[in-house]
Design a protein around this motif. Structure first.
Motif, PDB file in Angstrom:
ATOM      1  N   ARG A  75       0.672  -1.131  -0.057  1.00  0.00           N
ATOM      2  CA  ARG A  75       0.082   0.126   0.145  1.00  0.00           C
ATOM      3  C   ARG A  75       1.000   1.283   0.105  1.00  0.00           C
ATOM      4  NH1 ARG A  75      -5.209   1.467   0.534  1.00  0.00           N
ATOM      5  NH2 ARG A  75      -5.772   3.277   1.479  1.00  0.00           N
ATOM      6  N   PRO A  76       1.278   1.535  -1.196  1.00  0.00           N
ATOM      7  CA  PRO A  76       2.071   2.970  -1.437  1.00  0.00           C
ATOM      8  C   PRO A  76       1.305   4.003  -0.688  1.00  0.00           C
ATOM      9  CG  PRO A  76       1.144   2.347  -3.474  1.00  0.00           C
ATOM     10  CD  PRO A  76       0.945   1.077  -2.344  1.00  0.00           C
ATOM     11  N   ARG A  77       2.232   5.133   0.003  1.00  0.00           N
ATOM     12  CA  ARG A  77       1.904   6.087   0.632  1.00  0.00           C
ATOM     13  C   ARG A  77       1.753   7.285  -0.460  1.00  0.00           C
ATOM     14  NH1 ARG A  77       4.829   8.246   4.348  1.00  0.00           N
ATOM     15  NH2 ARG A  77       3.122   9.146   5.514  1.00  0.00           N
ATOM     16  N   CYS A  78       1.063   7.129  -1.449  1.00  0.00           N
ATOM     17  CA  CYS A  78       0.991   8.085  -2.463  1.00  0.00           C
ATOM     18  C   CYS A  78       0.582   9.556  -2.208  1.00  0.00           C
ATOM     19  CB  CYS A  78       0.069   7.653  -3.828  1.00  0.00           C
ATOM     20  SG  CYS A  78       0.824   5.869  -4.473  1.00  0.00           S
ATOM     21  N   GLY A  79      -0.318   9.616  -1.170  1.00  0.00           N
ATOM     22  CA  GLY A  79      -0.858  10.890  -0.954  1.00  0.00           C
ATOM     23  C   GLY A  79       0.330  11.743  -0.049  1.00  0.00           C
ATOM     24  N   ALA A  80       1.139  10.974   0.377  1.00  0.00           N
ATOM     25  CA  ALA A  80       2.277  11.755   1.178  1.00  0.00           C
ATOM     26  C   ALA A  80       3.685  11.731   0.241  1.00  0.00           C
ATOM     27  CB  ALA A  80       2.521  10.910   2.546  1.00  0.00           C
TER      28      ALA A  80
ATOM     29  N   PRO B 164       6.109  13.131  -2.094  1.00  0.00           N
ATOM     30  CA  PRO B 164       6.774  14.320  -2.946  1.00  0.00           C
ATOM     31  C   PRO B 164       6.972  14.211  -4.302  1.00  0.00           C
ATOM     32  CG  PRO B 164       8.410  12.992  -1.753  1.00  0.00           C
ATOM     33  CD  PRO B 164       7.300  12.390  -1.362  1.00  0.00           C
ATOM     34  N   LEU B 165       6.801  12.907  -4.783  1.00  0.00           N
ATOM     35  CA  LEU B 165       7.268  12.628  -6.325  1.00  0.00           C
ATOM     36  C   LEU B 165       5.711  12.545  -7.092  1.00  0.00           C
ATOM     37  CD1 LEU B 165       9.979  10.204  -6.156  1.00  0.00           C
ATOM     38  CD2 LEU B 165      10.080  12.931  -6.113  1.00  0.00           C
ATOM     39  N   TYR B 166       4.588  12.701  -6.297  1.00  0.00           N
ATOM     40  CA  TYR B 166       3.300  12.187  -6.785  1.00  0.00           C
ATOM     41  C   TYR B 166       2.876  12.723  -8.238  1.00  0.00           C
ATOM     42  CZ  TYR B 166      -1.803  11.414  -7.247  1.00  0.00           C
ATOM     43  OH  TYR B 166      -3.023  11.041  -7.445  1.00  0.00           O
ATOM     44  N   ASP B 167       3.068  14.051  -8.429  1.00  0.00           N
ATOM     45  CA  ASP B 167       2.812  14.515  -9.647  1.00  0.00           C
ATOM     46  C   ASP B 167       4.110  14.238 -11.042  1.00  0.00           C
ATOM     47  OD1 ASP B 167       4.674  16.184  -8.257  1.00  0.00           O
ATOM     48  OD2 ASP B 167       4.611  17.651  -9.841  1.00  0.00           O
ATOM     49  N   LEU B 168       5.119  13.664 -10.615  1.00  0.00           N
ATOM     50  CA  LEU B 168       6.040  13.083 -11.400  1.00  0.00           C
ATOM     51  C   LEU B 168       6.056  11.580 -11.816  1.00  0.00           C
ATOM     52  CD1 LEU B 168       8.881  15.451 -10.061  1.00  0.00           C
ATOM     53  CD2 LEU B 168       7.647  15.905 -12.061  1.00  0.00           C
ATOM     54  N   CYS B 169       5.385  10.909 -10.681  1.00  0.00           N
ATOM     55  CA  CYS B 169       5.427   9.669 -10.844  1.00  0.00           C
ATOM     56  C   CYS B 169       4.220   8.919 -12.085  1.00  0.00           C
ATOM     57  CB  CYS B 169       4.796   9.030  -9.514  1.00  0.00           C
ATOM     58  SG  CYS B 169       4.750   7.249  -9.452  1.00  0.00           S
TER      59      CYS B 169
ATOM     60  N   ARG C 136      -1.577   5.219  -8.802  1.00  0.00           N
ATOM     61  CA  ARG C 136      -1.080   6.116  -7.676  1.00  0.00           C
ATOM     62  C   ARG C 136      -2.455   6.778  -7.192  1.00  0.00           C
ATOM     63  NH1 ARG C 136       0.138   8.615 -12.350  1.00  0.00           N
ATOM     64  NH2 ARG C 136      -0.071  10.713 -12.611  1.00  0.00           N
ATOM     65  N   HIS C 137      -3.640   7.138  -8.028  1.00  0.00           N
ATOM     66  CA  HIS C 137      -4.585   7.879  -7.704  1.00  0.00           C
ATOM     67  C   HIS C 137      -5.368   7.162  -6.826  1.00  0.00           C
ATOM     68  CE1 HIS C 137      -3.891  10.498 -10.788  1.00  0.00           C
ATOM     69  NE2 HIS C 137      -3.973   9.638 -11.775  1.00  0.00           N
ATOM     70  N   ARG C 138      -5.252   5.562  -6.643  1.00  0.00           N
ATOM     71  CA  ARG C 138      -6.100   4.778  -5.706  1.00  0.00           C
ATOM     72  C   ARG C 138      -5.473   5.072  -4.253  1.00  0.00           C
ATOM     73  NH1 ARG C 138      -5.473  -1.017  -7.287  1.00  0.00           N
ATOM     74  NH2 ARG C 138      -6.777  -1.364  -5.344  1.00  0.00           N
ATOM     75  N   TYR C 139      -4.416   5.180  -4.110  1.00  0.00           N
ATOM     76  CA  TYR C 139      -3.470   5.612  -2.837  1.00  0.00           C
ATOM     77  C   TYR C 139      -3.225   6.828  -2.549  1.00  0.00           C
ATOM     78  CZ  TYR C 139      -2.595   0.408  -4.112  1.00  0.00           C
ATOM     79  OH  TYR C 139      -2.881  -1.037  -4.347  1.00  0.00           O
ATOM     80  N   ALA C 140      -3.959   7.534  -3.155  1.00  0.00           N
ATOM     81  CA  ALA C 140      -3.755   9.208  -2.968  1.00  0.00           C
ATOM     82  C   ALA C 140      -3.954   9.592  -1.514  1.00  0.00           C
ATOM     83  CB  ALA C 140      -4.591   9.913  -3.840  1.00  0.00           C
ATOM     84  N   ASP C 141      -4.737   8.753  -0.748  1.00  0.00           N
ATOM     85  CA  ASP C 141      -5.219   8.904   0.880  1.00  0.00           C
ATOM     86  C   ASP C 141      -3.980   8.776   1.714  1.00  0.00           C
ATOM     87  OD1 ASP C 141      -5.578   6.324   0.376  1.00  0.00           O
ATOM     88  OD2 ASP C 141      -7.386   6.177   1.565  1.00  0.00           O
TER      89      ASP C 141
END
Length: 217
Positions: free
Chosen positions: A191-196, A198-203, A208-213
């Protein structure tokens, strides 16, 4: 992933952690070599717990040989595969004394000739102890490189080779540590911590949207 996005990723990682390093405790190349051998299928925390007492009592090849295999096991029995690791460490110490005057060689071929030392371990020692721009691809780096799109590959060696080609040279020395730490604490396996992240917008991870929380592994 294009060159500009890849550069932006490493710029952010550097900004967040300008001087990354291993979480293994060591004070000499030999201590690092032993710690890395012990770290296979074990946590850095577990290795540090064992090597603290070990290195206080024996932190040279000769001192560990004086313990003997049975004596060494007493220090590392809390670590997975401690029997085979003890055997390999004793054999490595014998090889260091016999062929290298007890000194860890600054040479990939010589390192990989040591019992229990493969390419990944050699890369860690070359990078962390000797400052070489190598890439020791473990499960964390393999996952992060493929998931983000930084360097996709079906094998560890394919990912290593692509990272060495595609990571901008100014980041190569520290990229190994940044990627491991990112995989260990943010880009988790289940369960990646996509919401936290720092590379979210570059990944380029499609999910990643599923794990944005955020979440935890």
């Amino acid at each position: 992933m294009n060159r500009d996005k890849r550069r932006a990723i490493f710029e952010r990682l550097r900004e967040a952690n300008p001087q990354p390093t291993t979480e293994l405790n060591y004070s000499t190349p030999f201590e690092l070599l032993i710690a890395v051998i012990l770290s296979a299928q074990a946590t850095d925390r577990g290795v540090n717990k064992a090597t603290g007492p070990l290195f206080r009592d024996a932190n040279t090849p000769g001192a560990i040989l004086a313990l003997g295999e049975d004596g060494l096991r007493d220090y590392i029995r809390t670590i997975g595969l401690f029997n085979s690791k003890a055997k390999n460490i004793i054999a490595t110490c014998e090889a260091l004394v016999a062929s290298h005057d007890g000194v860890v060689p600054h040479d990939r071929k010589a390192l990989e000739a040591l019992p229990g030392v493969g390419r990944k371990t050699a890369n860690v020692v070359l990078n962390t102890a000797f400052g070489e721009p190598t890439m020791a691809v473990d499960t964390h780096i393999f996952r992060v490189a493929n998931r983000t799109g930084i360097a996709k590959g079906k094998t560890v060696r394919a990912v290593e080779d692509r990272l060495m080609r595609q990571v901008p040279k100014e980041f190569l020395q520290d990229a190994h540590h940044w990627l491991i730490l990112h995989g260990r604490y943010t880009c988790l396996a289940r369960r990646p911590r996509c919401g936290a992240c720092p590379l979210y917008d570059l990944c380029e991870f499609p999910e990643r949207h599923r794990y944005a929380d955020g979440g935890s592994e």
